[in-house]
Design a protein around this motif. Structure first.
Motif, PDB file in Angstrom:
ATOM      1  N   LEU A  56      -1.580   2.751   4.415  1.00 52.56           N
ATOM      2  CA  LEU A  56      -0.114   2.715   4.485  1.00 52.56           C
ATOM      3  C   LEU A  56       0.427   1.562   3.646  1.00 52.56           C
ATOM      4  O   LEU A  56       1.519   1.645   3.076  1.00 52.56           O
ATOM      5  CB  LEU A  56       0.338   2.608   5.940  1.00 52.56           C
ATOM      6  CG  LEU A  56       0.105   3.867   6.784  1.00 52.56           C
ATOM      7  CD1 LEU A  56       0.375   3.604   8.255  1.00 52.56           C
ATOM      8  CD2 LEU A  56       0.947   5.036   6.261  1.00 52.56           C
ATOM      9  N   ALA A  57      -0.375   0.509   3.516  1.00 54.87           N
ATOM     10  CA  ALA A  57       0.034  -0.608   2.641  1.00 54.87           C
ATOM     11  C   ALA A  57       0.079  -0.144   1.193  1.00 54.87           C
ATOM     12  O   ALA A  57       0.984  -0.509   0.432  1.00 54.87           O
ATOM     13  CB  ALA A  57      -0.964  -1.763   2.796  1.00 54.87           C
ATOM     14  N   VAL A  58      -0.856   0.709   0.813  1.00 61.27           N
ATOM     15  CA  VAL A  58      -0.825   1.297  -0.536  1.00 61.27           C
ATOM     16  C   VAL A  58       0.414   2.181  -0.667  1.00 61.27           C
ATOM     17  O   VAL A  58       1.187   2.067  -1.616  1.00 61.27           O
ATOM     18  CB  VAL A  58      -2.102   2.120  -0.805  1.00 61.27           C
ATOM     19  CG1 VAL A  58      -1.931   3.006  -2.038  1.00 61.27           C
ATOM     20  CG2 VAL A  58      -3.312   1.216  -0.958  1.00 61.27           C
ATOM     21  N   ALA A  59       0.649   3.021   0.334  1.00 59.01           N
ATOM     22  CA  ALA A  59       1.795   3.945   0.290  1.00 59.01           C
ATOM     23  C   ALA A  59       3.105   3.165   0.144  1.00 59.01           C
ATOM     24  O   ALA A  59       4.010   3.579  -0.584  1.00 59.01           O
ATOM     25  CB  ALA A  59       1.820   4.794   1.550  1.00 59.01           C
ATOM     26  N   ALA A  60       3.156   2.003   0.769  1.00 57.56           N
ATOM     27  CA  ALA A  60       4.381   1.183   0.711  1.00 57.56           C
ATOM     28  C   ALA A  60       4.676   0.730  -0.714  1.00 57.56           C
ATOM     29  O   ALA A  60       5.820   0.508  -1.089  1.00 57.56           O
ATOM     30  CB  ALA A  60       4.214  -0.034   1.618  1.00 57.56           C
ATOM     31  N   GLN A  61       3.622   0.635  -1.532  1.00 61.34           N
ATOM     32  CA  GLN A  61       3.811   0.186  -2.924  1.00 61.34           C
ATOM     33  C   GLN A  61       4.035   1.358  -3.876  1.00 61.34           C
ATOM     34  O   GLN A  61       4.271   1.169  -5.067  1.00 61.34           O
ATOM     35  CB  GLN A  61       2.567  -0.581  -3.390  1.00 61.34           C
ATOM     36  CG  GLN A  61       2.256  -1.838  -2.589  1.00 61.34           C
ATOM     37  CD  GLN A  61       0.840  -2.302  -2.932  1.00 61.34           C
ATOM     38  OE1 GLN A  61       0.568  -2.632  -4.087  1.00 61.34           O
ATOM     39  NE2 GLN A  61      -0.060  -2.237  -1.959  1.00 61.34           N
ATOM     40  N   CYS A  62       3.916   2.577  -3.383  1.00 63.35           N
ATOM     41  CA  CYS A  62       4.008   3.754  -4.266  1.00 63.35           C
ATOM     42  C   CYS A  62       5.454   4.024  -4.664  1.00 63.35           C
ATOM     43  O   CYS A  62       6.358   3.953  -3.844  1.00 63.35           O
ATOM     44  CB  CYS A  62       3.395   4.975  -3.585  1.00 63.35           C
ATOM     45  SG  CYS A  62       1.596   4.882  -3.532  1.00 63.35           S
ATOM     46  N   SER A  63       5.625   4.353  -5.941  1.00 71.48           N
ATOM     47  CA  SER A  63       6.976   4.599  -6.487  1.00 71.48           C
ATOM     48  C   SER A  63       7.160   6.057  -6.877  1.00 71.48           C
ATOM     49  O   SER A  63       8.253   6.460  -7.267  1.00 71.48           O
ATOM     50  CB  SER A  63       7.113   3.757  -7.767  1.00 71.48           C
ATOM     51  OG  SER A  63       6.096   4.222  -8.684  1.00 71.48           O
ATOM     52  N   GLY A  64       6.057   6.810  -6.821  1.00 70.69           N
ATOM     53  CA  GLY A  64       6.129   8.201  -7.277  1.00 70.69           C
ATOM     54  C   GLY A  64       5.661   8.323  -8.718  1.00 70.69           C
ATOM     55  O   GLY A  64       5.480   9.426  -9.229  1.00 70.69           O
ATOM     56  N   LYS A  65       5.424   7.178  -9.333  1.00 69.14           N
ATOM     57  CA  LYS A  65       4.884   7.207 -10.708  1.00 69.14           C
ATOM     58  C   LYS A  65       3.370   7.364 -10.606  1.00 69.14           C
ATOM     59  O   LYS A  65       2.683   6.488 -10.065  1.00 69.14           O
ATOM     60  CB  LYS A  65       5.237   5.927 -11.469  1.00 69.14           C
ATOM     61  CG  LYS A  65       6.718   5.821 -11.848  1.00 69.14           C
ATOM     62  CD  LYS A  65       6.894   4.898 -13.065  1.00 69.14           C
ATOM     63  CE  LYS A  65       8.369   4.875 -13.477  1.00 69.14           C
ATOM     64  NZ  LYS A  65       9.258   4.636 -12.276  1.00 69.14           N
ATOM     65  N   ALA A  66       2.839   8.444 -11.180  1.00 63.10           N
ATOM     66  CA  ALA A  66       1.410   8.754 -10.990  1.00 63.10           C
ATOM     67  C   ALA A  66       0.513   7.641 -11.524  1.00 63.10           C
ATOM     68  O   ALA A  66      -0.479   7.276 -10.885  1.00 63.10           O
ATOM     69  CB  ALA A  66       1.073  10.080 -11.667  1.00 63.10           C
ATOM     70  N   ASP A  67       0.886   7.054 -12.671  1.00 61.06           N
ATOM     71  CA  ASP A  67       0.021   6.010 -13.266  1.00 61.06           C
ATOM     72  C   ASP A  67      -0.340   4.943 -12.229  1.00 61.06           C
ATOM     73  O   ASP A  67      -1.501   4.692 -11.942  1.00 61.06           O
ATOM     74  CB  ASP A  67       0.749   5.311 -14.424  1.00 61.06           C
ATOM     75  CG  ASP A  67       0.954   6.275 -15.581  1.00 61.06           C
ATOM     76  OD1 ASP A  67       1.518   5.881 -16.615  1.00 61.06           O
ATOM     77  OD2 ASP A  67       0.545   7.441 -15.400  1.00 61.06           O
TER      78      ASP A  67
END
Ligand code: CS2
Length: 494
Positions: free
Chosen positions: A434-445
């Motif tokens: 969930l910590a990773v998900a919190a940093q996700c912007s929707g940009k695949a790279d």
């Protein structure tokens, strides 16, 4: 007029069910079978599978009653102990049937009844310890070895308090048997883990090495831990099945079990002669179980997990619902045919195409309400068993991985969705994921790079593999925009 209270299923009411459905007649006689098996993890799968096989085997006699042990949760014990361990198995399929299972004689809670549990495990009459403790219950690291840095293993190694892990508990009991000059019990892992019996054996010996090398040596010489393949779709119990069973039996059952008709258990042929009549109950003994395990994990559990993550993103609730979606089933069939089947060598006696078609037919069973959200649990533990090995094998052989990579991307998007919707993520690695998900912007790279950096899930040879990265990247990019069009294009049904 007040509704007449229904009586409850237990040893007193059992005789009244005679003739209505199969019941454990041996419970009515004087000579009741003694406990010869301890089972760790009394979940639904165990009660629909191993306990059912042992129920059939008890018809052939022997002291093979089961003491079921929950490491912490009191739920099953509180439900079944007022019923003398009895419960109903409902087989929901083209033909529906019901059976009262009597093989489970008691359900203990290790955290609250440790002395009783230990005395069961150290009794010479206890010959087998079977377990369904889920993938995470073995406390293994990414390469399948005992994780000595695991906090609970660390705690159990100190020995200052009663063990909280199955590995710690089994070692303590085995050490006591060694001191008392009693042979070790056979341990039988019944979890969806590749090489499950061998991994369990090595984990116990690794733990013993830390505690007492003499016992480690004894286990090396004497511990029997066969590999197994276990299979039967057994969703969690719900109120609907409780009501259905009460209707059929005329008595209440606190916690009946429902499963499909298909049931299979393959055990590596290394057990001593003194064993329950499991063979007469339909168990297959095989020299080498690995190929069966691989076939089942890749042809059933891999598509199951894919259906779970893609299906949840598409808003479906059950496997049956998801199997009504044409692009999704087309996608699954192509993944099986073009990527999964070519990724391994099946057992010679297995007709892979037929086996796979039968599995998809089982997924279409309308009588089984199997929640995708339940299958979606513990992705960080399941995907390294079900999907990543097929990807590694295909990468090594230069074979396609696009659809398998799509399943991985769907798992990543599923976690992001859980985070965005503030919904619980059931996974031992929920916090870092969930910590990773919190940093996700929707940009695949960036998002894909963040997820693949979770090395507890993705070993370096995969996360650094360009082909794998770009395949997950391509799928992730499409899933961000619109899951259903992404699926249609990946399934080539746009
Ligand atoms: C399912 C399995 O929940 C899950 O992960 O894929 O429990 C599956 O139903 C069984 O392995 C079938 O034998």
């Amino acid at each position: 007029m007040a509704k007449k209270l229904m009586t409850q299923l237990n040893n007193q009411t059992l005789a009244s069910l005679n003739g209505k459905l199969p019941i454990p007649a041996y419970r009515l006689g004087e000579q009741k079978p003694q406990i010869g098996i301890v089972h760790l993890g009394p979940g639904a799968f165990f009660r629909g599978h191993q306990a059912w096989y042992t129920e059939q085997a008890l018809q052939f006699g022997g002291d093979w009653a089961i003491s079921a042990v929950s490491m912490r949760s009191p739920d099953v014990s509180q439900a079944l102990m007022p019923q003398d361990g009895l419960y109903t198995l409902a087989v929901l399929d083209a033909v529906q049937s019901y059976q009262v299972i009597g093989a489970v004689q008691e359900v203990l809670i290790a955290s609250e009844q440790y002395p009783q549990v230990l005395s069961r495990l150290t009794a010479a009459s206890t010959k087998y310890v079977t377990m369904t403790i889920t993938e995470k219950g073995y406390c293994l690291n990414g390469s399948g070895k005992l994780d000595l840095s695991h906090s609970q293993i660390q705690q159990d190694l100190t020995g200052n308090s009663q063990p909280t892990t199955a590995i710690g508990l089994l070692f303590t009991a085995l050490a006591a048997r060694y001191q008392a000059n009693i042979a070790p019990f056979c341990v039988i892992s019944c979890d969806n883990l590749t090489d499950n019996g061998h991994k369990l054996r090595k984990a116990l010996i690794a733990f013993a090495e830390q505690k007492d090398p003499v016992i480690a040596n004894w286990l090396r010489q004497q511990l029997i831990s066969p590999c197994t393949m276990v299979d039967s779709i057994t969703p969690a119990t719900d109120d609907a099945i409780k009501a259905q069973v009460a209707d059929v039996l005329g008595v209440t059952d606190n916690w009946p079990i429902k499963r499909e008709a298909f049931v299979q258990w393959v055990i590596e042929d290394v057990l001593p002669a003194d064993r329950p009549a499991w063979q007469q109950a339909g168990v297959i003994y095989a020299q080498d179980v690995t190929a069966f395990e691989k076939a089942k994990l890749r042809l059933l559990n891999a598509p199951h997990s894919t259906l779970a993550y893609v299906g949840c993103l598409l808003g479906y609730e059950t496997v049956f619902d998801a199997m009504q979606d044409k692009p999704l089933t087309e996608f699954i069939q192509q993944m099986l045919k073009n990527e999964i089947m070519p990724s391994f060598n099946a057992p010679a006696e297995l007709d892979v195409k037929q086996y796979s078609e039968d599995i998809l037919a089982r997924f279409r069973n309308p009588a089984i309400r199997h929640l995708l959200a339940q299958i979606a649990w513990d992705g960080s533990q399941k995907l390294p068993m079900r999907i990543l090995p097929a990807i590694s094998d295909n990468l090594a052989a230069g074979k396609p991985i696009d659809k398998l990579a799509f399943a991985i991307a769907a798992w990543c998007r599923f976690i992001v969705k859980r985070f965005n919707d503030s919904e619980k993520l059931v996974d031992p690695l929920a916090e870092p994921l969930l910590a990773v998900a919190a940093q996700c912007s929707g940009k695949a790279d960036t998002d894909v790079a963040l997820f693949l950096a979770v090395d507890a899930v993705f070993p370096a040879e995969l996360s650094l593999n360009k082909t794998f990265f770009s395949a997950v990247h391509a799928a992730y990019q499409q899933l961000v925009s619109e899951p259903s069009t992404a699926l249609a294009s990946f399934a080539g049904v746009a």
